[in-house]
Scaffold this motif. Sequence first.
Motif, PDB file in Angstrom:
ATOM      1  N   ASP A 143       5.684 -11.271  10.080  1.00  0.00           N
ATOM      2  CA  ASP A 143       5.844 -10.393   8.922  1.00  0.00           C
ATOM      3  C   ASP A 143       7.133 -10.773   8.197  1.00  0.00           C
ATOM      4  N   GLU A 165       3.508  -4.461   7.025  1.00  0.00           N
ATOM      5  CA  GLU A 165       3.556  -4.568   8.489  1.00  0.00           C
ATOM      6  C   GLU A 165       2.920  -3.372   9.201  1.00  0.00           C
ATOM      7  N   ASP A 166       2.926  -2.186   8.534  1.00  0.00           N
ATOM      8  CA  ASP A 166       2.289  -1.008   9.154  1.00  0.00           C
ATOM      9  C   ASP A 166       0.795  -0.936   8.827  1.00  0.00           C
ATOM     10  N   SER A 192      -0.628  -0.685   6.077  1.00  0.00           N
ATOM     11  CA  SER A 192      -1.015  -0.039   4.821  1.00  0.00           C
ATOM     12  C   SER A 192      -1.360  -1.144   3.819  1.00  0.00           C
ATOM     13  N   GLN A 235       8.431  -2.708   2.314  1.00  0.00           N
ATOM     14  CA  GLN A 235       8.328  -3.131   3.725  1.00  0.00           C
ATOM     15  C   GLN A 235       8.113  -4.630   3.826  1.00  0.00           C
ATOM     16  N   ARG A 250       2.568  -8.321   5.775  1.00  0.00           N
ATOM     17  CA  ARG A 250       1.775  -8.924   6.850  1.00  0.00           C
ATOM     18  C   ARG A 250       0.780  -9.931   6.259  1.00  0.00           C
TER      19      ARG A 250
END
Length: 368
Positions: free
Chosen positions: A267, A306-307, A309, A342, A345
Amino acid sequence: MPISNPKKSNPERRIILHVDMDSFFASVEVRERHELKGLPVVVGSDPKGGSGRGVVSTCSYEARKYGIHSAMPISQAYKLCPDAVFLPVNMKLYAGVSAGVMEVLKGFAEKFQQVSVDEAYLVPGPEVRNFEEAALCALRIKDEVHRQEGISCSVGVGPNKLIAKIASGFQKPDGLTVVRPGDAREFLFPLKVSKIPGIGEKTTEALKEMGISRVEELANCDVQLLSERFGKMGLRMKQMANGLDFEEVREREGVKSISRHGTFEEDTNDPVKITGSLEMLAESVHSSLLKHRFLFKTVTLIVRFEDFSTYTRSKTVPIWTSDIFVIKRTAMQLLSEFIGRQKFRLVGLGVAKLRERDERQTLITDFP
Ligand code: TTP
Ligand code: MG
């Protein structure tokens, strides 16, 4: 970053059929009125007793015996055969028959490409494993088109689109010509160069000045000479004369967008890495666009953080284009709101609202 390309297709089986209706508009008229069967029928503008100013759209094979053909002035057709049956163009009627014919053809196809109102290429289904089976398939197609739509067609079977197309015209009307890969050159060589799709009057004349009138002469001509005269099309012409053609049967239906995505190995929120990845994706999307000869109007960016979303953003540009700079610039504009949030990814890039680039018959007409 590994950029996956799951859409890369398998190499195509090289048995291709080209189907072309015989004297299409005229055949439909005869189907509607059986009393016209066997007569010279000319479909086109009103001949007005010989003073009409329009042209012939097409004519029955009986009318062709008088020398009448498509695009001829209707007044000339009238002179050649004043007793022919002259009929106006009824496009609505032909469009309905065309749609019916195409449905029949699709039933035999693993891949299908309609190229005009009365012709299509198809790659037959897996039950067709060789040229003998392809010939049987072609016969079934001819029967089924006749049974369902009441008109005849000619079919060419070949190892590529070029040869299939030339073969379908080889024994018209109601023809079937099968050219196996090993027979391609023998089949093509005696033909006039004008039989090669894209070699029109102008190019035929230019080739004649070089002493080339048959395909064999073109096939054996020095590529340097051809390139000097015709630019980059010189090489293409020589390839075609040798029966080489790698164009795929392109299914146009269903292709609504082209997209690529890639997951970062780690990431990242490094703008250089992210924009670098988008540039690569843009190149890949762009080359697929060119391969399929599409223009686009909408660019779509997909971002997954990375989360996990995930966000999608699209922008529609005012004109149809295939310009890679429009893809890149729009992608960067869409990206800007996500930079500095963020870690990324995955990024994806696509184009949508696709339209075909219309370039039929423009192949060899532009030479210096
Ligand atoms: P073609 O397939 O070129 O011709 P065709 O089907 O009449 O005859 P063939 O047996 O040689 O295939 O064109 C399909 C239809 O498109 C044709 O029936 C009428 C229309 N057309 C025109 O209106 N003007 C033209 O100049 C040509 C070539 C075709
Ligand atoms: Mg036709």
